[in-house]
Design a protein around this motif. Structure first.
Motif, PDB file in Angstrom:
ATOM      1  N   THR A   1       0.835  -1.194   0.000  1.00 48.31           N
ATOM      2  CA  THR A   1       0.000   0.000   0.000  1.00 48.31           C
ATOM      3  C   THR A   1       0.870   1.243   0.000  1.00 48.31           C
ATOM      4  N   SER A   2       0.527   2.216  -0.840  1.00 50.22           N
ATOM      5  CA  SER A   2       1.219   3.501  -0.818  1.00 50.22           C
ATOM      6  C   SER A   2       0.712   4.321   0.362  1.00 50.22           C
ATOM      7  N   VAL A   3       1.639   4.891   1.129  1.00 55.13           N
ATOM      8  CA  VAL A   3       1.267   5.690   2.284  1.00 55.13           C
ATOM      9  C   VAL A   3       2.152   6.924   2.358  1.00 55.13           C
ATOM     10  N   VAL A   4       1.725   7.892   3.144  1.00 51.18           N
ATOM     11  CA  VAL A   4       2.523   9.073   3.430  1.00 51.18           C
ATOM     12  C   VAL A   4       3.141   8.909   4.808  1.00 51.18           C
ATOM     13  N   ALA A   5       4.447   9.052   4.892  1.00 48.54           N
ATOM     14  CA  ALA A   5       5.144   8.961   6.174  1.00 48.54           C
ATOM     15  C   ALA A   5       5.901  10.262   6.403  1.00 48.54           C
ATOM     16  N   THR A   6       6.467  10.408   7.580  1.00 47.10           N
ATOM     17  CA  THR A   6       7.282  11.585   7.870  1.00 47.10           C
ATOM     18  C   THR A   6       8.702  11.167   8.189  1.00 47.10           C
ATOM     19  N   THR A   7       9.605  12.069   7.981  1.00 46.12           N
ATOM     20  CA  THR A   7      10.991  11.819   8.322  1.00 46.12           C
ATOM     21  C   THR A   7      11.592  13.102   8.886  1.00 46.12           C
ATOM     22  N   THR A   8      12.532  12.949   9.777  1.00 50.38           N
ATOM     23  CA  THR A   8      13.232  14.087  10.373  1.00 50.38           C
ATOM     24  C   THR A   8      14.722  13.919  10.116  1.00 50.38           C
ATOM     25  N   TYR A   9      15.359  14.988   9.655  1.00 54.93           N
ATOM     26  CA  TYR A   9      16.790  14.919   9.356  1.00 54.93           C
ATOM     27  C   TYR A   9      17.455  16.209   9.811  1.00 54.93           C
ATOM     28  N   VAL A  10      18.620  16.073  10.435  1.00 55.27           N
ATOM     29  CA  VAL A  10      19.398  17.228  10.860  1.00 55.27           C
ATOM     30  C   VAL A  10      20.354  17.616   9.735  1.00 55.27           C
ATOM     31  N   CYS A  11      20.125  18.794   9.154  1.00 52.79           N
ATOM     32  CA  CYS A  11      21.020  19.308   8.118  1.00 52.79           C
ATOM     33  C   CYS A  11      22.175  20.017   8.827  1.00 52.79           C
ATOM     34  N   PRO A  12      23.396  19.512   8.736  1.00 55.02           N
ATOM     35  CA  PRO A  12      24.493  20.053   9.544  1.00 55.02           C
ATOM     36  C   PRO A  12      24.987  21.423   9.101  1.00 55.02           C
TER      37      PRO A  12
END
Length: 564
Positions: A159-170
């Protein structure tokens, strides 16, 4: 960019004064996607509250009816959960036979923001590719939290879903967050979901009447997007107020659909930092056009001549551009940025003293910078930014003709590109057939945002024109497009014209090697100084089974004395 999706939003031209198109698109099977509603008002950019998931097609589908038959009331598509979901994505209609079809008008009213995953396609050559994720530019070290498309597997169901991601841009720079890696052993079309948000409002899809000349053609009937108001902001995914200002584009990850390569992997790779945007370059100093009686420009795509159409190497591109320069052609037109077009073609153009016409290619519904393919191309041009060799930028190639854009949407995208391409003060255009330029809603929307009226004009698609008359025909098209925007304030130019060396006869227009030589000589004589010839080589990767059976056979190198 190689287009992979079939559409036609207007009748194909068989005669008259207007040239038809050689950019036919052919359909792939529809994919199964999941639709989701989300709340975009929470403090982390609204990517965590899922109200409900529905399975099925992302639009209402309505069967076409003959032109003389009254349209029945449109039945809703019922999902697996017996809940009908209505969103204004372009309605895909499959026409199994040839003939005239009428698609009835529809209106969709949304009372709250609705987010869906809309399928999109992209063609990739053999090899390993990093695709998808979220591309963002940050001006300082910061933390980004944003949505992206991915897949969820439960009991064997993907199934296609929308997820979230968090990333620290240094640090400051351009980052691609949560990309997906895929490897394919041959040229492949991938179908991927695109995160798309529709705000509250009323969306209308006008009646569409079109002539279908090929069996099993897919027609997309797009909806008009309402003009934004204080209460309606279309398609924007908002980041938290406390996050430093960024320019973020949602680029979909690739799900493991049945027809996609099994090597697609889940998006668990880290962000890939790239270089910050290059500094602006001086304004282009060249002028559009060449010497009378000589070919001014030629279109070029860095794809191989074999059936797989893989990307040419840097050395192969250099050899091609060197041959073009040796033949006296002054300008190269490219359509997009794939296959390392900008570094490879751009460097060769500079090396051999030529000029370049850049392109942003739109090959699917989604005529905004939020279209992942469009966003990727805009980002690539911004990073490259070698404006001193650029004579013109074309936003779209027959995008309205093929139903991917409404005129107002295209005008908005051109204006947005003007804001994105900092440092470029040269000319902008779009490429359409003359019949599109002649439509009042198109000219009124687009004339005010372009510096040049670009037309694709192919005499071969006019059934009353033989090879010897090709030059007169194309010159007539040039005169028409030069007059459309009034008072000569927006001059006309031919961005694509040629003649096939093989294929089926279109009335008096007969393809063949001798006919191609006659036609091209006639075009160069009449208006070669204001025309881009189409194209350098034959393209065996194109579909040979169109009505004209001609699309693979527009290569003009031999006729123009270009030794490749």
């Amino acid at each position: 960019m190689k287009a992979t999706l079939a559409v036609a939003a207007a009748a194909a031209l068989a005669g008259g004064v207007n040239a038809g198109s050689v950019h036919h698109r052919h359909a792939h099977n529809a994919v199964r996607v999941a639709l989701e509603k989300k709340d975009y008002n929470n403090e982390t950019c609204g990517c965590t509250t899922i109200y409900k998931t529905f399975y099925g097609e992302p639009t209402l589908l309505f069967p076409p009816v003959p032109a003389t038959t009254a349209a029945p009331p449109p039945p809703p598509v019922t999902t697996a959960t017996e809940t009908a979901v209505v969103v204004p994505t372009p309605i895909a209609q499959t026409c199994s036979t040839t003939g005239v079809y009428t698609f009835p008008p529809h209106t969709v009213t949304l009372t709250e923001s609705t987010t869906v995953l809309v399928p999109s396609t992209t063609a990739v050559p053999s090899g390993s590719h990093v695709i998808g994720g979220v591309t963002t530019i940050v001006t300082t070290a910061t933390t980004i939290t944003c949505p992206y498309a991915t897949v969820s597997t439960s009991e064997g169901v993907v199934t296609s879903v929308v997820a979230t991601t968090t990333y620290v841009c240094p640090s400051a720079g351009t980052y691609t967050i949560a990309p997906t890696t895929t490897s394919v052993d041959k040229s492949t079309v991938l179908t991927v979901p695109v995160v798309t948000e529709y705000p509250p409002g009323t969306y209308t899809q006008p009646e569409v009447v079109t002539t279908v000349t090929e069996t099993n053609t897919v027609i997309f009937c797009p909806f008009d997007i309402p003009t934004p108001t204080a209460k309606t902001t279309p398609h924007v995914l908002t980041y938290p107020a406390e996050t430093p200002k960024t320019t973020a584009v949602i680029v979909p990850t690739a799900p493991s659909y049945p027809d996609a390569p099994s090597s697609l992997k889940a998006p668990n790779t880290p962000a890939v930092p790239t270089s910050p945007t290059s500094p602006s370059k001086p304004k282009a100093t060249g002028s559009l056009g060449g010497e009378p009686g000589k070919p001014w420009g030629i279109s070029y795509t860095p794809y191989g001549t074999g059936e797989d159409g893989g990307c040419k190497t840097r050395e192969e591109v250099d050899k091609d551009i060197a041959a073009i320069a040796s033949a006296g052609v002054k300008t190269v037109r490219v359509y997009s940025t794939d296959c390392d077009t900008l570094p490879n073609v751009g460097d060769a153009v500079r090396k051999y003293g030529l000029r370049i016409i850049l392109g942003v290619f739109i090959d699917a519904p989604g005529c905004t910078a939020r279209n992942p393919s469009v966003a990727e191309q805009i980002g690539a041009i911004k990073s490259w930014a070698q404006w001193d060799i650029v004579d013109l930028i074309s936003i779209g190639n027959e995008a309205v003709f093929h139903g991917y854009c409404e005129p107002s949407q295209l005008a908005g995208l051109i204006n947005q590109c003007k804001g994105e391409f900092s440092g470029y003060t040269g000319r902008y255009t779009t490429a359409e057939t003359i019949n599109i330029w002649q439509q009042p809603n198109f000219s009124s929307a687009v004339c005010g945002v372009v510096d040049v009226a670009g037309a694709n004009a192919h005499a071969y698609f006019n059934t009353e024109t033989d090879a010897s008359q090709a030059g007169q025909f194309v010159k007539g098209q040039l005169d028409l497009v030069s007059s459309i925007c009034g008072n000569g304030n927006v001059p006309g130019i031919i961005l694509e014209t040629g003649w096939p060396s093989a294929g089926n006869a279109m009335g008096l227009a007969v393809p063949g090697e001798s006919q191609q030589r006659i036609a091209v000589s006639s075009i160069v004589k009449e208006c070669g100084d204001r025309a881009v010839m189409f194209s350098l080589t034959n393209d065996k990767w194109k579909d040979p089974n169109t009505a004209c059976a001609c699309e693979q056979n527009f290569g003009l190198a031999k006729v123009l004395g270009i030794n490749i």
